[in-house]
Write a protein that holds these residues in place. Structure first.
Motif, PDB file in Angstrom:
ATOM      1  N   MET A   1       0.829  -1.206   0.000  1.00 49.67           N
ATOM      2  CA  MET A   1       0.000   0.000   0.000  1.00 49.67           C
ATOM      3  C   MET A   1       0.865   1.259   0.000  1.00 49.67           C
ATOM      4  N   ALA A   2       1.945   1.249   0.782  1.00 44.68           N
ATOM      5  CA  ALA A   2       2.841   2.412   0.838  1.00 44.68           C
ATOM      6  C   ALA A   2       3.523   2.649  -0.498  1.00 44.68           C
ATOM      7  N   GLN A   3       3.887   1.570  -1.201  1.00 46.21           N
ATOM      8  CA  GLN A   3       4.538   1.686  -2.505  1.00 46.21           C
ATOM      9  C   GLN A   3       3.652   2.424  -3.501  1.00 46.21           C
ATOM     10  N   TYR A   4       2.354   2.121  -3.475  1.00 46.07           N
ATOM     11  CA  TYR A   4       1.447   2.662  -4.484  1.00 46.07           C
ATOM     12  C   TYR A   4       0.767   3.963  -4.063  1.00 46.07           C
ATOM     13  N   LEU A   5       0.825   4.307  -2.765  1.00 39.57           N
ATOM     14  CA  LEU A   5       0.136   5.504  -2.297  1.00 39.57           C
ATOM     15  C   LEU A   5       1.104   6.620  -1.934  1.00 39.57           C
ATOM     16  N   GLY A   6       2.139   6.277  -1.161  1.00 39.13           N
ATOM     17  CA  GLY A   6       3.138   7.272  -0.788  1.00 39.13           C
ATOM     18  C   GLY A   6       2.664   8.303   0.205  1.00 39.13           C
ATOM     19  N   SER A   7       1.468   8.126   0.742  1.00 41.25           N
ATOM     20  CA  SER A   7       0.906   9.091   1.682  1.00 41.25           C
ATOM     21  C   SER A   7       0.410   8.360   2.922  1.00 41.25           C
ATOM     22  N   PRO A   8       0.910   8.725   4.113  1.00 38.00           N
ATOM     23  CA  PRO A   8       0.443   8.064   5.331  1.00 38.00           C
ATOM     24  C   PRO A   8      -1.037   8.300   5.597  1.00 38.00           C
ATOM     25  N   GLU A   9      -1.507   9.547   5.327  1.00 39.41           N
ATOM     26  CA  GLU A   9      -2.929   9.839   5.535  1.00 39.41           C
ATOM     27  C   GLU A   9      -3.795   9.000   4.600  1.00 39.41           C
ATOM     28  N   LEU A  10      -3.364   8.893   3.331  1.00 36.57           N
ATOM     29  CA  LEU A  10      -4.134   8.114   2.363  1.00 36.57           C
ATOM     30  C   LEU A  10      -4.100   6.631   2.711  1.00 36.57           C
ATOM     31  N   MET A  11      -2.959   6.175   3.205  1.00 33.60           N
ATOM     32  CA  MET A  11      -2.822   4.776   3.596  1.00 33.60           C
ATOM     33  C   MET A  11      -3.789   4.432   4.735  1.00 33.60           C
ATOM     34  N   LEU A  12      -3.829   5.272   5.760  1.00 33.65           N
ATOM     35  CA  LEU A  12      -4.768   5.034   6.866  1.00 33.65           C
ATOM     36  C   LEU A  12      -6.212   5.172   6.402  1.00 33.65           C
ATOM     37  N   ALA A  13      -6.446   6.120   5.476  1.00 31.42           N
ATOM     38  CA  ALA A  13      -7.805   6.299   4.958  1.00 31.42           C
ATOM     39  C   ALA A  13      -8.284   5.050   4.221  1.00 31.42           C
ATOM     40  N   ILE A  14      -7.372   4.413   3.474  1.00 33.35           N
ATOM     41  CA  ILE A  14      -7.737   3.185   2.757  1.00 33.35           C
ATOM     42  C   ILE A  14      -8.123   2.089   3.744  1.00 33.35           C
ATOM     43  N   TRP A  15      -7.384   1.984   4.848  1.00 33.62           N
ATOM     44  CA  TRP A  15      -7.735   0.989   5.864  1.00 33.62           C
ATOM     45  C   TRP A  15      -9.105   1.284   6.467  1.00 33.62           C
ATOM     46  N   VAL A  16      -9.407   2.565   6.681  1.00 35.73           N
ATOM     47  CA  VAL A  16     -10.716   2.944   7.223  1.00 35.73           C
ATOM     48  C   VAL A  16     -11.821   2.615   6.226  1.00 35.73           C
ATOM     49  N   VAL A  17     -11.605   2.956   4.962  1.00 35.29           N
ATOM     50  CA  VAL A  17     -12.597   2.677   3.927  1.00 35.29           C
ATOM     51  C   VAL A  17     -12.833   1.173   3.795  1.00 35.29           C
ATOM     52  N   ALA A  18     -11.735   0.413   3.699  1.00 36.78           N
ATOM     53  CA  ALA A  18     -11.863  -1.040   3.557  1.00 36.78           C
ATOM     54  C   ALA A  18     -12.556  -1.656   4.768  1.00 36.78           C
ATOM     55  N   GLY A  19     -12.227  -1.159   5.956  1.00 34.40           N
ATOM     56  CA  GLY A  19     -12.856  -1.670   7.168  1.00 34.40           C
ATOM     57  C   GLY A  19     -14.328  -1.326   7.237  1.00 34.40           C
ATOM     58  N   THR A  20     -14.675  -0.087   6.843  1.00 40.24           N
ATOM     59  CA  THR A  20     -16.077   0.338   6.864  1.00 40.24           C
ATOM     60  C   THR A  20     -16.907  -0.462   5.869  1.00 40.24           C
ATOM     61  N   VAL A  21     -16.368  -0.645   4.676  1.00 44.19           N
ATOM     62  CA  VAL A  21     -17.074  -1.427   3.656  1.00 44.19           C
ATOM     63  C   VAL A  21     -17.251  -2.874   4.133  1.00 44.19           C
ATOM     64  N   THR A  22     -16.192  -3.434   4.717  1.00 46.62           N
ATOM     65  CA  THR A  22     -16.289  -4.793   5.247  1.00 46.62           C
ATOM     66  C   THR A  22     -17.347  -4.877   6.339  1.00 46.62           C
ATOM     67  N   LEU A  23     -17.400  -3.867   7.215  1.00 46.36           N
ATOM     68  CA  LEU A  23     -18.408  -3.827   8.278  1.00 46.36           C
ATOM     69  C   LEU A  23     -19.815  -3.777   7.687  1.00 46.36           C
ATOM     70  N   PHE A  24     -20.003  -2.968   6.644  1.00 41.52           N
ATOM     71  CA  PHE A  24     -21.310  -2.904   5.978  1.00 41.52           C
ATOM     72  C   PHE A  24     -21.691  -4.274   5.420  1.00 41.52           C
ATOM     73  N   GLY A  25     -20.693  -4.978   4.858  1.00 37.67           N
ATOM     74  CA  GLY A  25     -20.953  -6.321   4.346  1.00 37.67           C
ATOM     75  C   GLY A  25     -21.332  -7.275   5.467  1.00 37.67           C
TER      76      GLY A  25
END
Length: 489
Positions: free
Chosen positions: A41-65
């Motif tokens: 994720m760090a290789q393709y994003l390069g942003s710590p904020e974006l990296m944490l945001a992706i984890w939040v998004v993925a977790g939220t979507v998984t929770l909805f599922g």
């Protein structure tokens, strides 16, 4: 089928309580991904904020599922879980394609892959012999669409992997309570190890809070644009969250399943989200985003900065504990899917056998172990599971859409749990899943145009699923013949 059922005078036993059921959910999700995927994720994003945001998004979507799946689990509590859900939603054929995909690679490939990681980390303590120093000099076979494979490459690691698979299979044959207890113990151990790393990182890591806002000067790997980077990062995060619905496969063996499975899905997913955000925060506190991107094993590098020479040992043990528990949980639940298919005459009939003493689907467990071991020897499990990632999300999307289908199809059925925020929560999950699938295909095509081979993943992943159609026709014919024999006898 009748002859098999007559031999099984006792069905499966309800032996999993709420705490164990939650531990199965958490244990099935937290495997090796959280120790490896942050680097990608760090290789393709390069942003710590974006990296944490992706984890939040993925977790939220998984929770909805998970919340959406919980509604269906609250009134369909049969062994087979998602397979039985699809049968009620769309009929036997669609359910069969799902079951086929789970058997041929998704679940068995996960067992092979996770167990292999356990054995690979065991080399930290014991070095295994190789048949050839150069893989090109090793015995090879050719598989269409995949290429050359080397069954003897890393043979020592593969043998240990197969031994682990059969050992855990034997544990689960001995009873659902024993298998569930092993999952509970190792889930506690892996979560404890992660919390210890987090505490050590923030307490003794000499980190820097500026790492959370300092972007990398080169945020892409190669010439991949930001959209492609986000898709790759989401795929990595979703892989780390995968397995959240596995508990539904053992619904018939959960105490009070119509209440406990929805609770376990919700609580277990929330625990995983919390744990993942904590460990990623620890990585970022100790290491800047550039170092995470360059790291092959970010957890090891983080632990090494905190514990010095002992860091590698700590993480090796943590990964082995984590993958041992995840392999056990995946082996335990997945065999119930093939058992359920066999009970309906839509898979090999002997897999419907229930052990007369331990009351477990022993033959289904053994069959699963044999196929998983074959995937280990071929070494194709990672290739195949990559092909099926977006296919898995197609089934996730259709499973969530099934909530709308069943509300129309079965309105009279009492639902002890209803997804909160209906219809918004399931709709968001379905839309997100389909957008993810469409962009994945688009991204594969773009990479193919650039000479990359990722295009194979989506196309041949689909073909691999469709290969199950001839088997479905064959099993349906045999099932109808057996029904006619039973009616005439």
């Amino acid at each position: 089928m009748d002859s098999i059922e007559k031999k099984n005078n006792a069905g499966l036993i309800r032996g999993l309580g709420l705490v164990t059921t939650i531990s199965v959910v958490v244990g099935a999700v937290i495997g090796s991904g959280i120790f490896k995927k942050p680097s990608v994720m760090a290789q393709y994003l390069g942003s710590p904020e974006l990296m944490l945001a992706i984890w939040v998004v993925a977790g939220t979507v998984t929770l909805f599922g998970a919340l959406t799946n919980s509604e269906i689990a609250s009134f369909i509590s049969e062994t087979g879980g998602q397979y039985k859900f699809f049968e009620a939603m769309y009929g036997k054929f669609f359910a069969w394609l799902y079951g086929w995909a789970m058997f041929v690679v998704v679940q068995t490939g996960s067992i092979a892959s996770i167990s292999y990681i356990f054995s690979d980390y065991a080399q930290f303590f014991v070095k295994f012999p190789r048949f050839a120093e150069n893989v090109e000099h090793s015995f090879k076979l050719f598989i269409p669409f995949i290429g050359n494979i080397y069954p003897l490459d890393n043979f020592g690691v593969k043998i240990l992997t197969i031994m682990l698979i059969f050992f855990l299979t034997f544990v689960n044959i001995r009873g659902i309570v024993l298998g569930g207890s092993v999952s509970a113990v190792f889930t506690f151990m892996k979560v404890f190890a992660i919390f210890m790393l987090v505490l050590l990182a923030f307490g003794f890591g000499n980190g820097n809070w500026e790492h959370f806002s300092r972007d990398s000067s080169n945020y892409t790997k190669g010439e991949v644009n930001l959209l492609s980077g986000i898709l790759v990062a989401l795929s990595a995060a979703f892989w780390a969250f995968d397995g959240w619905n596995n508990i539904t496969y053992v619904a018939e063996e959960v105490k009070n399943p119509k209440k406990n499975i929805p609770l376990a899905l919700t609580i277990g997913t929330l625990i995983v989200i919390f744990v993942y955000l904590l460990i990623n925060s620890a990585y970022l506190y100790v290491l800047p985003i550039e170092e995470i991107a360059k790291s092959e094993l970010v957890a090891t590098d983080t632990a090494s900065k905190v514990l010095g020479l002992y860091g590698g040992t700590f993480i090796a043990i943590a990964v082995m504990v984590s993958t041992f528990g995840t392999s056990n949980g995946t082996i335990m639940v997945s065999a119930r899917l093939y058992y359920s298919m066999a009970k309906e005459g839509l898979f090999f009939r002997n897999l419907a056998y229930v052990h007369p003493i331990f009351r477990t689907p022993s033959k289904s467990l053994i069959f699963q172990a044999v196929w998983s071991s074959f995937l280990v020897l071929t070494g194709t499990f990672d290739i195949l599971t990559d092909m099926l990632i977006f296919v898995s999300w197609f089934f996730y999307a259709m499973g969530a859409f099934g909530v709308f289908v069943l509300r129309k199809k079965m309105p009279e059925v009492e639902r002890k749990y209803k997804v909160p925020g209906y219809p918004v929560v399931p709709a968001i999950f379905v839309i997100f899943a389909f957008v993810f699938i469409i962009f994945t295909i688009y991204n594969d095509i773009e990479m193919y145009r650039q000479g990359r081979t990722e295009f194979i993943n989506s196309i041949f992943g689909t073909l691999l699923v469709l290969l199950g159609i001839p088997f479905y026709i064959s099993f349906m014919k045999k099932s109808k013949i057996q029904e006619n024999i039973s009616e005439n006898s």
